[in-house]
Design a protein around this motif. Structure first.
Motif, PDB file in Angstrom:
ATOM      1  N   UNK A  50       0.815  -1.220   0.000  1.00  0.00           N
ATOM      2  CA  UNK A  50       0.000   0.000   0.000  1.00  0.00           C
ATOM      3  C   UNK A  50       0.846   1.268   0.000  1.00  0.00           C
ATOM      4  N   UNK A  51       2.040   1.210   0.570  1.00  0.00           N
ATOM      5  CA  UNK A  51       2.893   2.405   0.625  1.00  0.00           C
ATOM      6  C   UNK A  51       3.901   2.455  -0.527  1.00  0.00           C
ATOM      7  N   UNK A  52       3.816   1.497  -1.454  1.00  0.00           N
ATOM      8  CA  UNK A  52       4.724   1.442  -2.599  1.00  0.00           C
ATOM      9  C   UNK A  52       4.048   2.053  -3.821  1.00  0.00           C
ATOM     10  N   UNK A  53       4.790   2.894  -4.545  1.00  0.00           N
ATOM     11  CA  UNK A  53       4.268   3.474  -5.780  1.00  0.00           C
ATOM     12  C   UNK A  53       5.182   3.072  -6.933  1.00  0.00           C
ATOM     13  N   UNK A  54       4.709   2.162  -7.777  1.00  0.00           N
ATOM     14  CA  UNK A  54       5.534   1.744  -8.910  1.00  0.00           C
ATOM     15  C   UNK A  54       5.659   2.852  -9.951  1.00  0.00           C
ATOM     16  N   UNK A  55       6.776   2.840 -10.651  1.00  0.00           N
ATOM     17  CA  UNK A  55       7.013   3.808 -11.720  1.00  0.00           C
ATOM     18  C   UNK A  55       6.997   3.044 -13.037  1.00  0.00           C
ATOM     19  N   UNK A  56       5.998   3.316 -13.856  1.00  0.00           N
ATOM     20  CA  UNK A  56       5.878   2.612 -15.128  1.00  0.00           C
ATOM     21  C   UNK A  56       5.283   1.228 -14.956  1.00  0.00           C
ATOM     22  N   UNK A  57       5.248   0.481 -16.059  1.00  0.00           N
ATOM     23  CA  UNK A  57       4.669  -0.872 -16.027  1.00  0.00           C
ATOM     24  C   UNK A  57       5.457  -1.748 -15.064  1.00  0.00           C
ATOM     25  N   UNK A  58       4.728  -2.430 -14.189  1.00  0.00           N
ATOM     26  CA  UNK A  58       5.342  -3.252 -13.157  1.00  0.00           C
ATOM     27  C   UNK A  58       4.676  -4.621 -13.124  1.00  0.00           C
ATOM     28  N   UNK A  59       5.485  -5.656 -13.049  1.00  0.00           N
ATOM     29  CA  UNK A  59       5.000  -7.022 -12.950  1.00  0.00           C
ATOM     30  C   UNK A  59       5.087  -7.449 -11.492  1.00  0.00           C
ATOM     31  N   UNK A  60       4.012  -8.081 -10.995  1.00  0.00           N
ATOM     32  CA  UNK A  60       3.918  -8.443  -9.578  1.00  0.00           C
ATOM     33  C   UNK A  60       3.907  -9.964  -9.452  1.00  0.00           C
ATOM     34  N   UNK A  61       4.865 -10.485  -8.660  1.00  0.00           N
ATOM     35  CA  UNK A  61       4.996 -11.940  -8.505  1.00  0.00           C
ATOM     36  C   UNK A  61       5.018 -12.304  -7.026  1.00  0.00           C
ATOM     37  N   UNK A  62       4.583 -13.544  -6.722  1.00  0.00           N
ATOM     38  CA  UNK A  62       4.682 -14.084  -5.358  1.00  0.00           C
ATOM     39  C   UNK A  62       5.008 -15.575  -5.491  1.00  0.00           C
ATOM     40  N   UNK A  63       4.595 -16.386  -4.537  1.00  0.00           N
ATOM     41  CA  UNK A  63       4.907 -17.809  -4.596  1.00  0.00           C
ATOM     42  C   UNK A  63       3.985 -18.565  -5.567  1.00  0.00           C
ATOM     43  N   UNK A  64       2.659 -18.330  -5.438  1.00  0.00           N
ATOM     44  CA  UNK A  64       1.710 -19.096  -6.258  1.00  0.00           C
ATOM     45  C   UNK A  64       0.817 -18.238  -7.152  1.00  0.00           C
ATOM     46  N   UNK A  65       0.801 -16.930  -6.916  1.00  0.00           N
ATOM     47  CA  UNK A  65      -0.053 -16.047  -7.701  1.00  0.00           C
ATOM     48  C   UNK A  65      -1.191 -15.431  -6.909  1.00  0.00           C
ATOM     49  N   UNK A  67      -1.027 -13.928  -3.596  1.00  0.00           N
ATOM     50  CA  UNK A  67      -0.625 -12.651  -2.978  1.00  0.00           C
ATOM     51  C   UNK A  67      -0.376 -11.592  -4.032  1.00  0.00           C
ATOM     52  N   UNK A  68       0.206 -12.001  -5.171  1.00  0.00           N
ATOM     53  CA  UNK A  68       0.471 -11.016  -6.228  1.00  0.00           C
ATOM     54  C   UNK A  68      -0.838 -10.498  -6.817  1.00  0.00           C
ATOM     55  N   UNK A  69      -1.852 -11.349  -6.896  1.00  0.00           N
ATOM     56  CA  UNK A  69      -3.156 -10.909  -7.401  1.00  0.00           C
ATOM     57  C   UNK A  69      -3.740  -9.865  -6.447  1.00  0.00           C
ATOM     58  N   UNK A  70      -3.627 -10.127  -5.142  1.00  0.00           N
ATOM     59  CA  UNK A  70      -4.117  -9.179  -4.134  1.00  0.00           C
ATOM     60  C   UNK A  70      -3.341  -7.861  -4.226  1.00  0.00           C
ATOM     61  N   UNK A  71      -2.012  -7.949  -4.357  1.00  0.00           N
ATOM     62  CA  UNK A  71      -1.164  -6.750  -4.469  1.00  0.00           C
ATOM     63  C   UNK A  71      -1.491  -5.975  -5.738  1.00  0.00           C
ATOM     64  N   UNK A  72      -1.744  -6.690  -6.836  1.00  0.00           N
ATOM     65  CA  UNK A  72      -2.090  -6.044  -8.103  1.00  0.00           C
ATOM     66  C   UNK A  72      -3.384  -5.244  -7.940  1.00  0.00           C
ATOM     67  N   UNK A  73      -4.377  -5.831  -7.252  1.00  0.00           N
ATOM     68  CA  UNK A  73      -5.640  -5.129  -7.008  1.00  0.00           C
ATOM     69  C   UNK A  73      -5.403  -3.844  -6.210  1.00  0.00           C
ATOM     70  N   UNK A  74      -4.567  -3.922  -5.189  1.00  0.00           N
ATOM     71  CA  UNK A  74      -4.256  -2.748  -4.349  1.00  0.00           C
ATOM     72  C   UNK A  74      -3.616  -1.657  -5.201  1.00  0.00           C
ATOM     73  N   UNK A  75      -2.643  -2.040  -6.022  1.00  0.00           N
ATOM     74  CA  UNK A  75      -1.920  -1.060  -6.841  1.00  0.00           C
ATOM     75  C   UNK A  75      -2.791  -0.498  -7.973  1.00  0.00           C
TER      76      UNK A  75
END
Length: 101
Positions: A50-65, A67-75
């Motif tokens: 929540x406190x991270x601001x990506x610059x430009x296109x960013x790919x989000x990865x985790x162990x199985x997909x 947590x990254x899906x949840x993080x992608x929704x937040x971002x």
């Protein structure tokens, strides 16, 4: 907007993009990240996304997909240009940094 499709990419598609040095964030915990991660990935644990601001296109990865899906929704709510990596590190067959080889 409620059911907006989450942009996603396969691990194979991401592996083909590595030559272009894309921005990748790994939302696993630091001990998981140290166990092996995609070269060039930055560790931003899910609890800190929540406190991270990506610059430009960013790919989000985790162990199985999951947590990254949840993080992608937040971002996405922050209007970030983010793409979830389906299958996460469990599906990754490319080279890794760290961990035991």
């Amino acid at each position: 907007m409620l059911f907006k499709k989450i942009p996603a990419i396969s691990t194979k598609e991401l592996e083909r993009k590595l030559m272009d040095k894309p921005q990748i964030i790994d939302v696993r915990e630091p001990h998981e990240f140290r166990g092996g991660h995609i070269p060039g990935a930055k560790n931003v644990p899910l609890r800190k996304v929540e406190s991270f601001t990506p610059k430009g296109k960013t790919y989000v990865v985790c162990q199985s997909g999951m947590r990254s899906k949840k993080a992608t929704k937040i971002l996405l709510k922050k209007d970030a240009d983010v793409v979830n990596v389906r299958g996460g590190m469990m599906a990754w067959s490319g080279s890794t940094r760290g961990g035991k080889l």
